[in-house]
Motif scaffolding. Structure first.
Motif: not given
Length: 255
Positions: A206-209, A248, A251-252
């Motif tokens: 996710d966006r926080r990896r 992606r 949000g990654a």
């Protein structure tokens, strides 16, 4: 028709009441709003409080929704967003690979299948959304165990049953497999869970990896593997590309 369980209905009504209010509720407010005896309402509140679904303000003694409900809600939203973001990419992967595509998340010491795209042919297939797969032997599960510390712990603590002669169950060998998975960026399952079946899966971040799931393909060994018995490179590349695309979209960023 089976009857509903009254205590669960009352607990659900209580949670809805607390969710709809703009303030904390006292015991009298709750019992009168739901037409319950104070003793009954207090017993339900005590149970909900013990489970973290309700919190009581120490100063006023009034009740409000607890943090556990927020955690469960976020879990549902995360899975819902993951599946929504993966729909198009999973369809594309099924078309390009010619195999079934599965999207899995960690759930109750295993892998919960939250999305399944049929193999694009006329063969008879069964939808497996909601099915559970083991963490230690499937490609989807190994990916989660390799990248998610919680899944890793659960896989080590679990009874790693040998489904076939190829299943890796010994702790040291299993850790070596997870290290290889992290080094390669994908996991494989060649007849470790089911005879004649091979899989390859990659992690979704996710966006926080943070790892939030895994996506992979499953098919007959003779299709997924080459004559040398190794996974076909083009299928590995397709699965990894799908995982990167979904990541992606979550949000990654590029990786």
């Amino acid at each position: 028709m089976a009857k509903n369980i009254q205590s669960l209905e009352r607990a659900a009504a209580m949670l809805r009441l607390l969710a709809g209010g703009e303030r904390r509720f006292g015991l009298s407010d709750i019992s009168s709003s739901l037409d319950l005896a104070k003793g009954t309402a207090h017993g339900i509140l005590r149970t909900l409080q013990a489970e973290g679904f309700v919190e009581q303000d120490p100063a006023s003694g009034r009740y409000q929704l607890g943090a556990e409900l927020l955690r469960l809600g976020n879990s549902y939203l995360d899975v819902h967003e993951l599946r929504a973001r993966a729909l198009v990419w999973a369809d594309d992967l099924a078309r390009s690979s010619g195999e079934s595509v599965y999207l899995g998340v960690l759930h109750q010491h295993g892998v919960l299948i939250v999305h399944h795209v049929f193999r694009p042919d006329d063969s008879r297939q069964v939808l497996e959304v909601g099915a559970m797969q083991p963490l230690h032997s499937t490609a989807l599960g190994k990916v989660l165990a390799a990248y998610d510390p919680v899944a890793h712990s659960e896989a080590l603590e679990a009874d790693r049953k040998s489904f076939t002669a190829r299943t890796v169950s010994e702790p040291d060998a299993f850790e070596e497999t997870l290290g290889l998975t992290r080094a390669r960026g994908y996991a494989s399952d060649v007849e470790e869970t089911w005879e004649g079946v091979a899989s390859v899966a990659a992690p979704i971040h996710d966006r926080r990896r943070m790892p939030v799931g895994s996506v992979g393909i499953t098919g007959a060994v003779e299709r997924v593997c080459g004559e040398d018995g190794e996974l076909r490179p083009q299928l590995i590349a397709a699965v990894r590309a799908c995982a990167r695309s979904v990541s992606r979209d979550l949000g990654a960023g590029r990786f």
